[in-house]
Scaffold this motif. Structure first.
Motif, mmCIF file in Angstrom:
data_model
loop_
_atom_site.group_PDB
_atom_site.id
_atom_site.type_symbol
_atom_site.label_atom_id
_atom_site.label_comp_id
_atom_site.label_asym_id
_atom_site.label_seq_id
_atom_site.Cartn_x
_atom_site.Cartn_y
_atom_site.Cartn_z
ATOM 1 N N LYS A 86 20.209 -51.863 -2.816
ATOM 2 C CA LYS A 86 21.011 -51.209 -3.840
ATOM 3 C C LYS A 86 22.478 -51.598 -3.672
ATOM 4 N N ARG A 87 22.946 -51.618 -2.403
ATOM 5 C CA ARG A 87 24.365 -51.900 -2.154
ATOM 6 C C ARG A 87 24.539 -52.501 -0.763
ATOM 7 N N ASN A 117 26.164 -53.383 6.324
ATOM 8 C CA ASN A 117 25.637 -52.068 5.977
ATOM 9 C C ASN A 117 24.890 -52.210 4.652
ATOM 10 N N VAL A 118 23.623 -51.806 4.658
ATOM 11 C CA VAL A 118 22.782 -51.974 3.465
ATOM 12 C C VAL A 118 22.193 -50.644 3.036
ATOM 13 N N GLU A 119 22.220 -50.404 1.742
ATOM 14 C CA GLU A 119 21.559 -49.226 1.184
ATOM 15 C C GLU A 119 20.401 -49.703 0.309
ATOM 16 N N PHE A 120 19.224 -49.065 0.462
ATOM 17 C CA PHE A 120 18.031 -49.480 -0.278
ATOM 18 C C PHE A 120 17.672 -48.490 -1.378
ATOM 19 N N GLU A 121 16.916 -48.989 -2.364
ATOM 20 C CA GLU A 121 16.345 -48.122 -3.408
ATOM 21 C C GLU A 121 15.199 -47.304 -2.815
ATOM 22 N N ASP A 156 21.512 -45.837 8.843
ATOM 23 C CA ASP A 156 22.788 -45.282 8.383
ATOM 24 C C ASP A 156 22.481 -43.857 7.958
ATOM 25 N N GLU A 157 22.871 -42.910 8.800
ATOM 26 C CA GLU A 157 22.478 -41.516 8.551
ATOM 27 C C GLU A 157 23.334 -40.836 7.490
ATOM 28 N N SER A 158 24.320 -41.564 6.943
ATOM 29 C CA SER A 158 25.194 -40.967 5.927
ATOM 30 C C SER A 158 24.635 -41.121 4.509
ATOM 31 N N VAL A 159 23.538 -41.879 4.362
ATOM 32 C CA VAL A 159 22.923 -42.046 3.032
ATOM 33 C C VAL A 159 21.416 -41.831 3.145
ATOM 34 N N GLU A 160 20.741 -41.761 1.994
ATOM 35 C CA GLU A 160 19.318 -41.446 2.012
ATOM 36 C C GLU A 160 18.492 -42.568 2.644
ATOM 37 N N SER A 161 18.775 -43.814 2.247
ATOM 38 C CA SER A 161 17.996 -44.933 2.783
ATOM 39 C C SER A 161 18.932 -46.107 3.065
ATOM 40 N N PRO A 220 14.244 -60.755 3.362
ATOM 41 C CA PRO A 220 12.973 -60.047 3.573
ATOM 42 C C PRO A 220 13.107 -58.539 3.354
ATOM 43 N N LEU A 221 14.266 -57.975 3.654
ATOM 44 C CA LEU A 221 14.457 -56.531 3.455
ATOM 45 C C LEU A 221 14.555 -56.214 1.959
ATOM 46 N N HIS A 222 15.180 -57.118 1.206
ATOM 47 C CA HIS A 222 15.289 -56.940 -0.247
ATOM 48 C C HIS A 222 13.895 -56.945 -0.877
ATOM 49 N N GLU A 223 13.029 -57.823 -0.370
ATOM 50 C CA GLU A 223 11.663 -57.917 -0.900
ATOM 51 C C GLU A 223 10.902 -56.609 -0.709
#
Ligand code: A2P
Length: 330
Positions: free
Chosen positions: A148-149, A241-245, A294-299, A140-143
């Motif tokens: 991204k990673r 840990n997930v990073e989004f576009e 995750d405050e170390s990346v943008e999203s 659901p989060l991918h949708e």
């Protein structure tokens, strides 16, 4: 219409749970068959109050109009017998890793990609236990936000290694040496699940990476994984840990997870509420908590994801697939 159903590997850790889940979910079964190795032939197992005799699995086992067979008897058994069963008109739901990455074989988690079931040519693969619980939470989060990673770190129970894994922990706690694992598992963590490959990753880590891509239909997803066996009898825990576009609002992300099929959000740190292996055991849902940016990346976001690896990670997922197959046969 009632169907004829077989369980292959009925005496194993997952096999026994197949029987339990089939009973609980009350599948419409006409004839029921149990198979295992020659070692168990003749032994008795009870299903819905009736006694059944375990038969040795042979090339002729499927010559009697079996509609669906749930396999959990190791990769070698599946490689040999799943095509034999399929050639006799049976649909195999296979819990081993033997067929998962075959492009002709759908790899299915019912909450995530049920539509892929239709593409089967007689074999449907059940994903790796660690992959199943991860993708139920991630789909659901991918949708909404486009992943991204992903960085997976797992804390996996010994039941995932079958009866042998369970016995190693039980005996290890009494001071006896391991038989299944290369090191003691009692009071220990083994960063080693399945065998090592050339690039330094274990096969378990590679399974999580490749299977996530296949189930989410995104062959370019960037994923890395470290899989660890811990001295817990049952239920796998995972730090994801997930990073989004795309950007996200944390409240909205939590709401998406709360509404996601098969997910239960347990996230109230002030009251020490978060998913725990001990609480997930015996349940078919995937529990998600410790949801924080995750405050170390943008999203990016961190999740703690826990599920019963023998139920949702194996038997329950396969039985859910069987239910969808049966619905299609009506
Ligand atoms: P058996 O009990 O007769 O050895 P686990 O992973 O918990 O150890 O379970 C493995 C399951 O796979 C058991 O039911 C086991 O049966 C079954 N099995 C193992 N090898 C074979 C084989 N060659 N043919 C059929 N079943 C097998």
């Amino acid at each position: 219409k009632k169907i004829n159903l077989a369980v292959v590997g009925a005496t194993g850790m997952v096999g026994r749970t197949f029987l339990k889940v089939l009973e609980e979910r009350d599948l419409p079964i006409e004839n029921f068959y149990l198979f295992a190795s020659a070692r168990s032939a003749g032994s008795k197992m009870t299903f819905k109050g009736k006694e059944y005799t375990v038969e040795e699995l042979t090339e002729n086992s499927f010559d009697r109009g079996i509609d669906i067979a749930l396999f959990s008897a190791g990769g070698g058994t599946s490689l040999k017998y799943a095509p034999i069963a399929a050639s006799k008109g049976c649909v195999v739901v296979d819990n081993s890793s033997a067929w998962r990455m075959d492009p002709e074989v759908p790899l299915v988690v019912p909450e995530v990609n049920p539509e892929d079931i239709k593409l089967n040519k007689g074999i449907i693969a059940n994903p790796n236990c660690s992959t199943i619980q991860a993708v139920v939470a991630l789909k659901p989060l991918h949708e909404y936000y486009t992943i991204k990673r992903i960085v997976y770190s797992t804390y996996q129970a010994v039941s995932g290694a079958g009866m042998g894994g369970w016995t190693d922990l039980e005996e290890g706690l009494k001071g006896n040496p391991p038989k299944k694992f290369p090191h003691p598992i009692a009071n220990n963590c083994l960063p080693h699940i399945d065998v090592f490959t050339e690039n330094g990753y274990t096969k378990e880590e590679i399974k999580m990476i490749q299977e996530t891509r296949k189930i989410l239909h995104d062959s370019n997803l960037k994923i890395t994984a470290t899989t660890v066996r811990v001295p817990v009898f049952n239920s796998h825990s995972e730090s994801i840990n997930v990073e989004f576009e795309k950007p996200f609002e944390l409240n909205e992300l939590v709401d998406i997870l709360k509404k996601a099929p098969g997910v239960v959000v347990q996230d109230d740190p002030a009251n020490n509420v978060y998913p725990l292996a001990a609480n997930a055991t015996g349940r078919d849902e995937v529990f998600v908590g410790r949801i924080r940016r995750d405050e170390s990346v943008e999203s990016g976001v961190n999740l703690w994801v826990v599920a019963d690896n023998i139920r949702k990670g194996a038997a329950a997922n396969a039985v859910q697939i069987a239910e969808l197959l049966i619905k299609d046969m009506q």
